[in-house]
Design an enzyme around this catalytic site. Sequence first.
Site, PDB file in Angstrom:
ATOM      1  N   HIS A  69       0.818  -1.220   0.000  1.00 52.82           N
ATOM      2  CA  HIS A  69       0.000   0.000   0.000  1.00 52.82           C
ATOM      3  C   HIS A  69       0.856   1.277   0.000  1.00 52.82           C
ATOM      4  O   HIS A  69       0.732   2.094  -0.913  1.00 52.82           O
ATOM      5  CB  HIS A  69      -1.007  -0.037   1.152  1.00 52.82           C
ATOM      6  N   GLU A  98       0.499   5.996  12.548  1.00 49.79           N
ATOM      7  CA  GLU A  98      -0.824   5.589  12.998  1.00 49.79           C
ATOM      8  C   GLU A  98      -0.886   4.085  13.303  1.00 49.79           C
ATOM      9  O   GLU A  98      -1.523   3.664  14.248  1.00 49.79           O
ATOM     10  CB  GLU A  98      -1.862   5.962  11.938  1.00 49.79           C
ATOM     11  N   ASP A  99      -0.235   3.295  12.461  1.00 49.45           N
ATOM     12  CA  ASP A  99      -0.444   1.847  12.546  1.00 49.45           C
ATOM     13  C   ASP A  99       0.699   1.040  13.157  1.00 49.45           C
ATOM     14  O   ASP A  99       0.558  -0.155  13.358  1.00 49.45           O
ATOM     15  CB  ASP A  99      -0.718   1.284  11.137  1.00 49.45           C
ATOM     16  N   ASP A 160      -3.384   8.365  -1.431  1.00 47.20           N
ATOM     17  CA  ASP A 160      -3.751   7.312  -0.487  1.00 47.20           C
ATOM     18  C   ASP A 160      -5.180   6.841  -0.771  1.00 47.20           C
ATOM     19  O   ASP A 160      -5.473   5.652  -0.895  1.00 47.20           O
ATOM     20  CB  ASP A 160      -3.639   7.901   0.932  1.00 47.20           C
TER      21      ASP A 160
END
Length: 748
Positions: A69, A98-99, A160
């Site tokens: 991604h 964030e992840d 994105d």
Amino acid sequence: MVKKEETGVEGIDLEQEQREIINAYRGLLRASKDLRDKEDTKLIKKAFNVALDAHSGDRRKSGEPYIYHPIAVARICAEEMDLGTTSIVAALLHDTVEDTHLTLDDIEEMFGSKIRMIIDGLTKIPEVFDENVSLQAENFRKMILTISDDLRVILIKIADRLHNMRTLESMRKDKQLKIASETQYIYAPLSHRLGLNSIKTELENLSFKYKLPEVYEEIENKLEKTKDVRTRFIRSFTNPIKRVLDHEGYVYQIKARTKSVYSIWRKMYQKNIPFEEIYDIFAIRIIVDTPIELEKPDCWRIYSLVTDFYQPNPDRLRDWISTPKANGYESLHTTVMSPTGKWVEVQIRTKRMDEVAEKGYAAHYKYKDNSIEPSKFDRWLGEIKDLLENPESNAIDFIDDFKLNLFSDEIYIFTPKGDLKVLPKGSCTLDFAFDIHTDVGCKCIGAKVNNKLVPLSHELNSGDQVEIITSSKQTPKSDWLKFVSTARAKAKIKSALKEERRKITTDGKEVLYRKLNGAKIPTNDENLNALVKLFNVSDIAELFYQSAKGKINFKSLKDFKLINGVIQVPSDIDTKQDDLSKELLNAVDIKKDTIVIGESFKDLPYKLSKCCNPIPGDEVFGFISAHEGIKIHRTECPNATQLMSKYAYRVIKARWESQKLEERMVQLRLIGVDDIGIVNKITEIISNQHSVNMKSIFFNSEDGMFEGNITLYVYDNKHLEAIIDEFTRIEGVKTVERRFDESAETEE
Ligand code: MN
């Protein structure tokens, strides 16, 4: 995000997968090879390794390694937006904070403060907004605030979103719908405004695919079935053009651009026509490679060559080379007649123009020596900031006003001193006044346009020179909201009106309290609510307002019955309706009754409404208004939807009686190409061919176009249609439509 260990994905060849990841990364490097030097390459490699490590073990919904991604998003930035190394690095890292375990401080330590700031901005924009609209709008507002820091935040966010839309297949159905709606609502218009035309088209198309999958598939199938015929046609259409361009020595490319499924559907829907009747399923695009100083002459030279073969339609010539669109779009468009009698759109542009049109602002800057140009984009950002700074506008208004500015084309207006101001198309003198300064807007009483006196609502045209006339006595009026069109003017007028109303309401409260004290009536909520009912107003604020305006009859205060200091409201007082309205509602059974226009209806009076002027044969309905009895409206009336949805219990069926010939007034608007004698042709039709009576005719012509407003008397809508039909056949007349009188107030 799903961890591999938890799902226990089996049967995956990890070595194979590593090779594929490296391949994807190499693809990114290839896509960015024109944009980077050695240092850049090192930085991109570092970002890739950091992201790979941070996301290791993470998988997307589809099951593939998560790292695909960020690589894909970075590649979109490089390949489809022409963004440089900073953006590629930020895109590779965009989901790490964030992840994964990485923090913003980690990012700053490794990549510096600029990347940190971009990642920070990206992290703040939530992935999927809530269904709740106002929250969505509020988030959007925050998102816009971050653009002002660095435009790249928004561009990477769009990249994105584009990749997420391209891989939406593996999402749950309800999530698909949510993401698709949001994309269509926010990201597609935003891409449009930033000049990312192909991305905008793709986003719209993908959103549509997930929102209406059956319709999408049907159109896609039709496109597929007609493909061979189209290809053959395009070949024979372009062959002669190719020969002459070769002969003239041009370096060029000819592409046939097929419309997206979504644009085809939109056209079918808007024009209410089947797939088969869309003439511009595809357009021919000629892209010529030529130095910047020869761009304009070469494009026009090619236009001339093309039109040597094919007859152009003069109405469909669009020159966005001399005046580019606000989003930077430049191109020459024409529609020509093919030998088989088919209209074909031909777009002529240079390689540079094509890149700017496809890839937006970044590509635009690539061609500027100094990548800093005080551009229209900056002005647009300025407008957005104006809106944000206005505390009166709530989030929903903001979105609406914002969209208003997103889609509008522009006009160029000169001040008396010759300064240029850019306004959205459709702006009036008052918009211009507010653009100069809020005070100028609030005090504006009129203007001189090209030395002629005009009213506030006068619509401006590009090239007008405008001098605003003000008066210190002027105050903003609510009427103004009906004709201004810029977000800025609307916001300023609304807040001025609110302020004014607030003042009056405060005064009114004082007046009313004084009177109540005089009548020895306690001023509590209970009594105020009783007065709301007794004076038949909507709420307490309105009661104060009406008190200040002298519309409340204070004499009756002494007649009110008080028990323990509480005003007694007789039980038969119902709010908000007067006696006539109540009587009508009682007398009419809205399920069964039908008004037959022309015959008396239960001895109840009814009137044809002025806003839409129904004539015999029109589809109509009756509406029991609060104070004016029964009104007959056309179902097409702009007010109808609102009336029917808000007050369904007041709507009565209505139809016309079979026949009594009686003349009725209608208003028509004709628009067309200005041509000597056209007025004659129109009046001839009115006077000779139909023996209709004309009440008034008014023509206005400007820049080769005319607009005619005609008021005439007809018997019924068949009669009218016949006349409209005749008008439409006059050469040069483009549209004939029946007008609604929007200024005629509809009483609810
Ligand atoms: Mn992402």
